[in-house]
Design a protein around this motif. Structure first.
Motif, PDB file in Angstrom:
ATOM      1  N   UNK A 247     -23.816 -19.141 -30.370  1.00  0.00           N
ATOM      2  CA  UNK A 247     -22.912 -17.953 -30.448  1.00  0.00           C
ATOM      3  C   UNK A 247     -23.427 -16.580 -31.135  1.00  0.00           C
ATOM      4  N   UNK A 248     -24.327 -16.682 -32.002  1.00  0.00           N
ATOM      5  CA  UNK A 248     -25.086 -15.449 -32.475  1.00  0.00           C
ATOM      6  C   UNK A 248     -25.604 -15.152 -31.687  1.00  0.00           C
ATOM      7  N   UNK A 249     -26.610 -15.760 -30.720  1.00  0.00           N
ATOM      8  CA  UNK A 249     -27.175 -15.263 -29.532  1.00  0.00           C
ATOM      9  C   UNK A 249     -26.317 -14.530 -28.629  1.00  0.00           C
ATOM     10  N   UNK A 250     -25.283 -15.037 -28.226  1.00  0.00           N
ATOM     11  CA  UNK A 250     -24.375 -14.545 -27.176  1.00  0.00           C
ATOM     12  C   UNK A 250     -23.684 -13.189 -27.785  1.00  0.00           C
ATOM     13  N   UNK A 251     -23.420 -13.073 -29.113  1.00  0.00           N
ATOM     14  CA  UNK A 251     -22.839 -11.867 -29.584  1.00  0.00           C
ATOM     15  C   UNK A 251     -24.180 -10.717 -29.913  1.00  0.00           C
ATOM     16  N   UNK A 252     -25.198 -11.110 -30.148  1.00  0.00           N
ATOM     17  CA  UNK A 252     -26.144 -10.311 -30.278  1.00  0.00           C
ATOM     18  C   UNK A 252     -26.708  -9.476 -29.028  1.00  0.00           C
ATOM     19  N   UNK A 253     -26.320 -10.188 -27.912  1.00  0.00           N
ATOM     20  CA  UNK A 253     -26.651  -9.434 -26.691  1.00  0.00           C
ATOM     21  C   UNK A 253     -25.942  -7.988 -26.457  1.00  0.00           C
ATOM     22  N   UNK A 254     -24.727  -8.045 -27.204  1.00  0.00           N
ATOM     23  CA  UNK A 254     -24.038  -6.709 -26.903  1.00  0.00           C
ATOM     24  C   UNK A 254     -24.649  -5.450 -27.587  1.00  0.00           C
ATOM     25  N   UNK A 255     -25.655  -5.968 -28.523  1.00  0.00           N
ATOM     26  CA  UNK A 255     -26.353  -4.856 -29.224  1.00  0.00           C
ATOM     27  C   UNK A 255     -27.904  -4.959 -28.588  1.00  0.00           C
ATOM     28  N   UNK A 256     -27.930  -5.578 -27.613  1.00  0.00           N
ATOM     29  CA  UNK A 256     -29.517  -5.576 -27.200  1.00  0.00           C
ATOM     30  C   UNK A 256     -30.411  -6.249 -28.123  1.00  0.00           C
ATOM     31  N   UNK A 257     -29.938  -6.994 -29.113  1.00  0.00           N
ATOM     32  CA  UNK A 257     -30.796  -7.599 -30.159  1.00  0.00           C
ATOM     33  C   UNK A 257     -30.936  -9.120 -29.631  1.00  0.00           C
ATOM     34  N   UNK A 258     -32.166  -9.711 -29.967  1.00  0.00           N
ATOM     35  CA  UNK A 258     -32.559 -10.562 -29.570  1.00  0.00           C
ATOM     36  C   UNK A 258     -32.638 -11.544 -31.045  1.00  0.00           C
ATOM     37  N   UNK A 259     -32.576 -12.969 -30.686  1.00  0.00           N
ATOM     38  CA  UNK A 259     -32.669 -13.811 -31.932  1.00  0.00           C
ATOM     39  C   UNK A 259     -34.042 -14.205 -32.177  1.00  0.00           C
ATOM     40  N   UNK A 260     -34.671 -14.075 -33.385  1.00  0.00           N
ATOM     41  CA  UNK A 260     -35.899 -14.395 -33.711  1.00  0.00           C
ATOM     42  C   UNK A 260     -36.009 -15.833 -34.171  1.00  0.00           C
ATOM     43  N   UNK A 261     -35.147 -16.406 -34.221  1.00  0.00           N
ATOM     44  CA  UNK A 261     -35.384 -17.968 -34.775  1.00  0.00           C
ATOM     45  C   UNK A 261     -34.186 -18.409 -35.868  1.00  0.00           C
ATOM     46  N   UNK A 262     -34.300 -19.620 -35.936  1.00  0.00           N
ATOM     47  CA  UNK A 262     -33.232 -20.165 -36.902  1.00  0.00           C
ATOM     48  C   UNK A 262     -33.829 -20.778 -38.188  1.00  0.00           C
ATOM     49  N   UNK A 263     -33.132 -20.946 -39.030  1.00  0.00           N
ATOM     50  CA  UNK A 263     -33.563 -21.400 -40.566  1.00  0.00           C
ATOM     51  C   UNK A 263     -32.699 -22.508 -41.046  1.00  0.00           C
ATOM     52  N   UNK A 264     -32.972 -23.561 -41.303  1.00  0.00           N
ATOM     53  CA  UNK A 264     -32.099 -24.520 -42.056  1.00  0.00           C
ATOM     54  C   UNK A 264     -32.469 -24.513 -43.466  1.00  0.00           C
ATOM     55  N   UNK A 265     -31.587 -24.193 -44.279  1.00  0.00           N
ATOM     56  CA  UNK A 265     -31.791 -24.178 -45.790  1.00  0.00           C
ATOM     57  C   UNK A 265     -31.278 -25.551 -46.275  1.00  0.00           C
ATOM     58  N   UNK A 266     -32.275 -25.900 -47.166  1.00  0.00           N
ATOM     59  CA  UNK A 266     -31.849 -27.195 -47.898  1.00  0.00           C
ATOM     60  C   UNK A 266     -31.688 -28.186 -47.190  1.00  0.00           C
ATOM     61  N   UNK A 267     -31.080 -29.250 -47.538  1.00  0.00           N
ATOM     62  CA  UNK A 267     -30.819 -30.412 -46.964  1.00  0.00           C
ATOM     63  C   UNK A 267     -30.032 -30.495 -45.792  1.00  0.00           C
ATOM     64  N   UNK A 268     -30.031 -31.352 -44.815  1.00  0.00           N
ATOM     65  CA  UNK A 268     -29.359 -31.427 -43.556  1.00  0.00           C
ATOM     66  C   UNK A 268     -29.319 -32.906 -43.225  1.00  0.00           C
ATOM     67  N   UNK A 269     -28.149 -33.204 -42.779  1.00  0.00           N
ATOM     68  CA  UNK A 269     -27.734 -34.663 -42.110  1.00  0.00           C
ATOM     69  C   UNK A 269     -28.526 -34.741 -40.898  1.00  0.00           C
ATOM     70  N   UNK A 270     -29.120 -35.904 -40.830  1.00  0.00           N
ATOM     71  CA  UNK A 270     -29.882 -36.380 -39.263  1.00  0.00           C
ATOM     72  C   UNK A 270     -28.746 -36.168 -38.281  1.00  0.00           C
ATOM     73  N   UNK A 271     -27.640 -36.690 -38.607  1.00  0.00           N
ATOM     74  CA  UNK A 271     -26.627 -36.598 -37.393  1.00  0.00           C
ATOM     75  C   UNK A 271     -26.572 -35.200 -36.922  1.00  0.00           C
ATOM     76  N   UNK A 272     -26.569 -33.852 -37.888  1.00  0.00           N
ATOM     77  CA  UNK A 272     -26.648 -32.669 -37.522  1.00  0.00           C
ATOM     78  C   UNK A 272     -27.625 -32.086 -36.495  1.00  0.00           C
ATOM     79  N   UNK A 273     -28.956 -32.564 -36.877  1.00  0.00           N
ATOM     80  CA  UNK A 273     -29.933 -32.158 -36.100  1.00  0.00           C
ATOM     81  C   UNK A 273     -29.999 -33.016 -34.623  1.00  0.00           C
ATOM     82  N   UNK A 274     -29.608 -34.242 -34.801  1.00  0.00           N
ATOM     83  CA  UNK A 274     -29.519 -34.995 -33.519  1.00  0.00           C
ATOM     84  C   UNK A 274     -28.704 -34.560 -32.467  1.00  0.00           C
ATOM     85  N   UNK A 275     -27.379 -34.053 -32.832  1.00  0.00           N
ATOM     86  CA  UNK A 275     -26.496 -33.310 -32.315  1.00  0.00           C
ATOM     87  C   UNK A 275     -26.703 -32.285 -31.398  1.00  0.00           C
TER      88      UNK A 275
END
Lengths: 298, 298
Positions: A247-275
């Motif tokens: 959704x960030x990527x999609x909204x950024x298109x309106x401004x001609x802006x591209x996504x440079x990458x994501x960043x997970x901060x701290x701990x994340x449950x495995x299920x969230x990655x697997x999803x």
């Protein structure tokens, strides 16, 4: 450990390391309880402990830690930037493994009941454990802070769920409840324009008509010359990482802006990655039990 | 367990359950060793055991299991569809956690040395442990099978790395070595045309000019009315799941065929999944130590 609940209690002491260590000690060297992290902030005068364990063992350790905090922390002498209403300010329980939200709620009530009784401490159930809707939001429960607690509790609206009808003289009151794990996820944008990042954040987040379990704000990363949309996903089982990302990527298109990458901060449950991996690869029946490391833990 | 190596020994007995259970027992109820799975195939007359553990504990358990197999399995009376040269046919060691390939190679040599000496069993080191290039490929080592072993070993080319210069009279010889974990990954195609699936498989796989660590074939899924490219990724650190997936998608375009989704078969190392999620989300510095379940194991 077969069943795992995480607990992230917040204590109103961030300057006296000895006190913080005594509290943290309640979680050390205990069977079936693991102290994952603790950190103190002197400006906030507050410490956050992250611990996980089997429900019963965790319950006993949390009750012990609350006792130490009630004994050693005096709110009448406390100052700090962070709002607080008690020596132990808030105790969230988070279901992690083989535990339902209902079980986490039950545990939070057992802990609330025990510490209310044992330490003469008023307990307000909040978030998923809340018994009344106006108590779901922690900010509401804490409004007025320690100093305003005595008057606030005169109203029937703020009769505690457990413990006495008035604040503990030095330890105030505590909020106890169950909630989903938070996932802190940022998306970097190829623009240095904070206004664009902020505009995208507003579109993506819940209050702006965006994703139901997403809080977001625009942030400038000056050293990198870029900006990011910094997000908290408050229920990753419903608002997944990949959905926020796309959704960030999609909204950024309106401004001609591209996504440079994501960043997970701290701990994340495995299920969230697997999803997320299941979304991108179109995996239909993948189970986290197919992850070798998880299989080894069984 | 801090360091983990997996071992998947193959035994030439798939019909007598009592014998298989006696061998599997060598891995049960041992400290720091975990029996993950075992399965027998009567047609192949062969059993595969999957076990993981701390290197030293695993070594002792494997040596014990080989002793039981040498005592109970008699190759002079063995028949089955699967090629085999020994009572214990092959013993691969796979580095899983906090273990380098070099350490797995060292362990395979220690086991080879021990079982060669203790059970009078010729040992050929293969795969990453091979001391000569023509012994890297298991099929080469096993060629001629149990029945041809005596004559084969007359040649200096097939002098064993450990143990006696002639086959064990009833237990033959064994291949021991270290290798990467295999990832079995299939991509389903929206076509029932097996020729298309086969053509794509040939493009994607190593021998067809495709990905270096990818074996692939086309398979028909009759009940679903579709086909798939069924792959083995023999080094997922270099040929990742997402690369195989995207290459199948790319080659499928030529036929106007779309991808119906991916499928991970059996166990997969967490790193292989994380690698793919990091690709799709553009994660730069993500570590599997940020996975809550992994942090809890530390």
């Amino acid at each position: 450990m077969n069943k795992i609940i995480e607990c992230v209690p917040n204590f109103s002491e961030g300057r006296d390391k000895q006190i913080v260590e005594k509290i943290a000690d309640a979680f050390s060297a205990k069977d079936n309880v693991k102290l994952l992290d603790y950190s103190s902030d002197a400006d906030h005068n507050r410490s956050v402990i992250t611990v996980a364990g089997e429900p019963e063992a965790l319950k006993e350790a949390v009750i012990e830690a609350v006792g130490i905090a009630v004994e050693l922390i005096n709110l009448t002498k406390h100052s700090g930037q962070h709002p607080r209403m008690g020596a132990v300010d808030v105790i969230p329980f988070i279901p992690i493994k083989n535990v339902t939200m209902d079980e986490a709620i039950t545990l939070s009530k057992e802990v609330g009941d025990a510490i209310g009784e044992k330490y003469n401490l008023p307990v307000f159930l909040y978030e998923k454990s809340a018994t009344q809707q106006h108590r779901e939001n922690l900010a509401n429960v804490r409004k007025g802070e320690f100093e305003g607690l005595k008057e606030k509790m005169l109203s029937p609206e703020w009769k505690p769920d457990f413990g006495p009808l008035q604040p503990h003289p030095t330890a105030g009151a505590v909020a106890v409840g169950a909630r989903m794990p938070l996932v802190a996820y940022n998306v970097n944008l190829n623009t240095s324009d904070l206004e664009i990042a902020t505009a995208i954040a507003k579109k993506v987040r819940h209050i702006g008509g965006g994703l139901r379990f997403c809080k977001a704000m625009g942030v400038e990363l000056e050293d990198k010359g870029i900006t990011q949309v910094s997000m908290n996903l408050t229920d990753y089982t419903k608002t997944s990482i990949y959905r926020a990302h796309e959704m960030v990527r999609m909204e950024a298109k309106r401004y001609g802006v591209t996504v440079a990458g994501g960043e997970v901060i701290g701990l994340v449950p495995l299920e969230a990655l697997v999803d997320s991996v299941a979304y991108y690869l179109g995996l239909d029946n993948f189970s986290i039990k197919q992850v070798l490391e998880i299989k080894l833990m069984e």
